[in-house]
Motif scaffolding. Structure first.
Motif, PDB file in Angstrom:
ATOM      1  N   PHE A  14       0.853  -1.181   0.000  1.00  0.00           N
ATOM      2  CA  PHE A  14       0.000   0.000   0.000  1.00  0.00           C
ATOM      3  C   PHE A  14       0.894   1.237   0.000  1.00  0.00           C
ATOM      4  O   PHE A  14       1.887   1.278   0.707  1.00  0.00           O
ATOM      5  CB  PHE A  14      -0.891   0.043   1.246  1.00  0.00           C
ATOM      6  CG  PHE A  14      -1.896  -1.075   1.316  1.00  0.00           C
ATOM      7  CD1 PHE A  14      -3.027  -1.051   0.508  1.00  0.00           C
ATOM      8  CD2 PHE A  14      -1.708  -2.151   2.175  1.00  0.00           C
ATOM      9  CE1 PHE A  14      -3.968  -2.083   0.569  1.00  0.00           C
ATOM     10  CE2 PHE A  14      -2.639  -3.178   2.236  1.00  0.00           C
ATOM     11  CZ  PHE A  14      -3.761  -3.143   1.433  1.00  0.00           C
ATOM     12  N   GLN A  16       0.989   5.019   1.046  1.00  0.00           N
ATOM     13  CA  GLN A  16       0.245   5.906   1.942  1.00  0.00           C
ATOM     14  C   GLN A  16       1.122   7.109   2.263  1.00  0.00           C
ATOM     15  O   GLN A  16       2.195   6.963   2.841  1.00  0.00           O
ATOM     16  CB  GLN A  16      -0.112   5.140   3.235  1.00  0.00           C
ATOM     17  CG  GLN A  16      -1.051   5.872   4.152  1.00  0.00           C
ATOM     18  CD  GLN A  16      -2.505   5.490   3.898  1.00  0.00           C
ATOM     19  OE1 GLN A  16      -2.890   4.362   4.163  1.00  0.00           O
ATOM     20  NE2 GLN A  16      -3.282   6.399   3.362  1.00  0.00           N
ATOM     21  N   VAL A  23       2.951  -5.117   2.762  1.00  0.00           N
ATOM     22  CA  VAL A  23       2.218  -5.904   3.759  1.00  0.00           C
ATOM     23  C   VAL A  23       2.432  -7.397   3.520  1.00  0.00           C
ATOM     24  O   VAL A  23       2.777  -8.139   4.433  1.00  0.00           O
ATOM     25  CB  VAL A  23       0.716  -5.553   3.735  1.00  0.00           C
ATOM     26  CG1 VAL A  23      -0.055  -6.422   4.710  1.00  0.00           C
ATOM     27  CG2 VAL A  23       0.524  -4.085   4.088  1.00  0.00           C
ATOM     28  N   PRO A  42      -0.524 -10.844  14.696  1.00  0.00           N
ATOM     29  CA  PRO A  42      -0.998  -9.681  15.435  1.00  0.00           C
ATOM     30  C   PRO A  42      -1.748  -8.719  14.532  1.00  0.00           C
ATOM     31  O   PRO A  42      -1.678  -8.826  13.300  1.00  0.00           O
ATOM     32  CB  PRO A  42       0.288  -9.043  15.964  1.00  0.00           C
ATOM     33  CG  PRO A  42       1.384  -9.578  15.112  1.00  0.00           C
ATOM     34  CD  PRO A  42       0.937 -10.913  14.615  1.00  0.00           C
ATOM     35  N   SER A  43      -2.452  -7.814  15.149  1.00  0.00           N
ATOM     36  CA  SER A  43      -3.164  -6.786  14.401  1.00  0.00           C
ATOM     37  C   SER A  43      -2.171  -6.042  13.511  1.00  0.00           C
ATOM     38  O   SER A  43      -1.080  -5.706  13.952  1.00  0.00           O
ATOM     39  CB  SER A  43      -3.809  -5.844  15.420  1.00  0.00           C
ATOM     40  OG  SER A  43      -4.603  -4.919  14.751  1.00  0.00           O
ATOM     41  N   GLY A  44      -2.552  -5.847  12.262  1.00  0.00           N
ATOM     42  CA  GLY A  44      -1.681  -5.118  11.341  1.00  0.00           C
ATOM     43  C   GLY A  44      -0.714  -6.003  10.575  1.00  0.00           C
ATOM     44  O   GLY A  44       0.044  -5.516   9.736  1.00  0.00           O
ATOM     45  N   SER A  45      -0.746  -7.315  10.826  1.00  0.00           N
ATOM     46  CA  SER A  45       0.217  -8.198  10.159  1.00  0.00           C
ATOM     47  C   SER A  45      -0.204  -8.546   8.730  1.00  0.00           C
ATOM     48  O   SER A  45       0.582  -9.128   7.982  1.00  0.00           O
ATOM     49  CB  SER A  45       0.421  -9.477  10.982  1.00  0.00           C
ATOM     50  OG  SER A  45      -0.804 -10.153  11.175  1.00  0.00           O
ATOM     51  N   GLY A  46      -1.445  -8.214   8.359  1.00  0.00           N
ATOM     52  CA  GLY A  46      -1.851  -8.433   6.975  1.00  0.00           C
ATOM     53  C   GLY A  46      -2.861  -9.552   6.770  1.00  0.00           C
ATOM     54  O   GLY A  46      -3.131  -9.963   5.635  1.00  0.00           O
ATOM     55  N   LYS A  47      -3.479 -10.027   7.851  1.00  0.00           N
ATOM     56  CA  LYS A  47      -4.438 -11.124   7.733  1.00  0.00           C
ATOM     57  C   LYS A  47      -5.616 -10.752   6.833  1.00  0.00           C
ATOM     58  O   LYS A  47      -5.995 -11.505   5.930  1.00  0.00           O
ATOM     59  CB  LYS A  47      -4.964 -11.535   9.124  1.00  0.00           C
ATOM     60  CG  LYS A  47      -3.884 -11.972  10.090  1.00  0.00           C
ATOM     61  CD  LYS A  47      -4.460 -12.407  11.441  1.00  0.00           C
ATOM     62  CE  LYS A  47      -5.199 -11.308  12.184  1.00  0.00           C
ATOM     63  NZ  LYS A  47      -4.359 -10.164  12.587  1.00  0.00           N
ATOM     64  N   SER A  48      -6.198  -9.587   7.093  1.00  0.00           N
ATOM     65  CA  SER A  48      -7.350  -9.169   6.281  1.00  0.00           C
ATOM     66  C   SER A  48      -6.941  -8.943   4.829  1.00  0.00           C
ATOM     67  O   SER A  48      -7.679  -9.296   3.902  1.00  0.00           O
ATOM     68  CB  SER A  48      -7.972  -7.889   6.845  1.00  0.00           C
ATOM     69  OG  SER A  48      -8.522  -8.133   8.122  1.00  0.00           O
ATOM     70  N   THR A  49      -5.769  -8.369   4.639  1.00  0.00           N
ATOM     71  CA  THR A  49      -5.275  -8.133   3.284  1.00  0.00           C
ATOM     72  C   THR A  49      -5.155  -9.461   2.531  1.00  0.00           C
ATOM     73  O   THR A  49      -5.563  -9.567   1.366  1.00  0.00           O
ATOM     74  CB  THR A  49      -3.899  -7.425   3.350  1.00  0.00           C
ATOM     75  OG1 THR A  49      -4.052  -6.200   4.066  1.00  0.00           O
ATOM     76  CG2 THR A  49      -3.362  -7.141   1.966  1.00  0.00           C
TER      77      THR A  49
HETATM   78  P1  ADP Z   1      -4.688  -7.412  10.045  1.00  0.00           P
HETATM   79  O1  ADP Z   1      -5.953  -7.876   9.431  1.00  0.00           O
HETATM   80  O2  ADP Z   1      -3.708  -8.526  10.292  1.00  0.00           O
HETATM   81  O3  ADP Z   1      -4.903  -6.620  11.284  1.00  0.00           O
HETATM   82  P2  ADP Z   1      -4.533  -5.711   7.717  1.00  0.00           P
HETATM   83  O4  ADP Z   1      -4.439  -6.623   6.558  1.00  0.00           O
HETATM   84  O5  ADP Z   1      -5.828  -5.081   7.978  1.00  0.00           O
HETATM   85  O6  ADP Z   1      -3.954  -6.437   9.018  1.00  0.00           O
HETATM   86  O7  ADP Z   1      -3.477  -4.536   7.526  1.00  0.00           O
HETATM   87  C1  ADP Z   1      -2.091  -4.777   7.320  1.00  0.00           C
HETATM   88  C2  ADP Z   1      -1.372  -3.467   7.078  1.00  0.00           C
HETATM   89  O8  ADP Z   1      -1.794  -2.921   5.830  1.00  0.00           O
HETATM   90  C3  ADP Z   1      -1.664  -2.398   8.111  1.00  0.00           C
HETATM   91  O9  ADP Z   1      -0.450  -1.722   8.379  1.00  0.00           O
HETATM   92  C4  ADP Z   1      -2.647  -1.495   7.435  1.00  0.00           C
HETATM   93  O10 ADP Z   1      -2.518  -0.182   7.894  1.00  0.00           O
HETATM   94  C5  ADP Z   1      -2.271  -1.604   5.982  1.00  0.00           C
HETATM   95  N1  ADP Z   1      -3.436  -1.426   5.094  1.00  0.00           N
HETATM   96  C6  ADP Z   1      -4.476  -2.277   4.973  1.00  0.00           C
HETATM   97  N2  ADP Z   1      -5.373  -1.842   4.070  1.00  0.00           N
HETATM   98  C7  ADP Z   1      -4.890  -0.674   3.618  1.00  0.00           C
HETATM   99  C8  ADP Z   1      -5.336   0.297   2.649  1.00  0.00           C
HETATM  100  N3  ADP Z   1      -6.487   0.110   1.988  1.00  0.00           N
HETATM  101  N4  ADP Z   1      -4.580   1.390   2.430  1.00  0.00           N
HETATM  102  C9  ADP Z   1      -3.411   1.557   3.105  1.00  0.00           C
HETATM  103  N5  ADP Z   1      -2.921   0.704   4.010  1.00  0.00           N
HETATM  104  C10 ADP Z   1      -3.636  -0.398   4.274  1.00  0.00           C
END
Ligand code: ADP
Ligand code: MG
Length: 232
Positions: A14, A16, A23, A42-49
């Motif tokens: 990403f 920003q 990620v 952990p939170s922010g590790s990229g699971k949702s991504t």
């Molecule tokens: P998790 O689900 O493990 O908490 P995320 O996948 O949500 O982690 O996010 C991983 C990293 O990617 C974070 O640092 C987050 O800020 C960044 N990130 C996620 N989506 C976006 C986006 N759309 N734009 C910019 N940064 C993003």
């Protein structure tokens, strides 16, 4: 073909405010047919991504994602939509149920969208909800259900179209510990019964240890966690 999901060299960054955050930095991950895999990190590790890429919900990645052998990057928009509808199921941290529809209708809807006859969709929705202990809640709207019940309905909806793979993003992250455990046990039990594979993001190690295998996202890559995985 044994792999429901095969991810190779997946990268996602990403940009920003002029800075680039990498990620996912070369994720390799396979999920076998019927296998239930916990994705810790952990939170922010990229699971949702990672789940959004695997669920064909977001582009912007490079590498390879194959679902049931089909190359995701080769699918057009309409094919992607059909693919998500017919082969994938989703469960989110917040239930995202439609507020004006009953539990029963929320589980029927994805089936109707997929073209199932109403009577069949209804029978399957009832069976799923009864199996999850919600037989007495069929006519309740989401606001009339507890958090745990709402997530059970979301689980039933996610499995309604008999997906080969369910992607779950912290499906119990919004619940207290005991409820989380019960909902997760119900989810895993139902997925096994249905023969669905699942990739379940969580940061709860105790819950993760209930699944077939545990992997972690560590600095943008997948690491196996055999010490947390169930003995097989
Ligand atoms: P998790 O689900 O493990 O908490 P995320 O996948 O949500 O982690 O996010 C991983 C990293 O990617 C974070 O640092 C987050 O800020 C960044 N990130 C996620 N989506 C976006 C986006 N759309 N734009 C910019 N940064 C993003
Ligand atoms: Mg997340």
């Amino acid at each position: 073909m044994h792999e429901v999901l095969a991810i190779r060299g997946l990268r996602r960054a990403f940009v920003q405010g002029g800075a680039t955050i990498e990620v996912l930095r070369g994720v390799d991950l396979s999920v076998a047919r019927g296998e239930i895999v916990a994705l810790l990190g952990p939170s922010g590790s990229g699971k949702s991504t990672l789940l959004q890429a695997a669920g064909l919900l977001e582009g912007g990645w490079t590498g390879s994602i194959r679902i049931e052998g089909a190359d995701a990057s080769g699918l057009g928009e309409a094919e992607r939509t059909a693919f998500r509808r017919d082969r994938l199921g989703f469960v989110y941290q917040f239930h995202h149920l439609l507020p004006d529809f009953s539990a029963l209708e929320n589980v029927m809807l994805p089936q109707l969208v997929a073209g199932r006859p109403g009577a069949e969709a209804r029978a399957r929705a009832i069976a799923l909800l009864e199996g999850l202990g919600l037989g007495a809640r069929l006519g309740h709207r989401p606001a009339q259900l507890s958090g745990g019940e709402q997530q059970r309905v979301a689980v039933a909806r996610g499995l309604a179209n008999r997906p080969a793979l369910v992607l779950a993003d912290e499906p119990t992250g919004n619940l207290d510990e005991d409820t989380a455990e019960a909902v997760l046990a119900a989810f895993v039990g139902l997925a096994r019964e249905e023969g669905a594979a699942a990739l379940v993001a969580t940061h709860n190690r105790a819950l993760a240890a209930r699944m077939d295998r545990v992997v972690t996202l560590d600095h943008g890559r997948i690491r196996d966690c055999p010490q947390l995985s169930r003995p097989r």
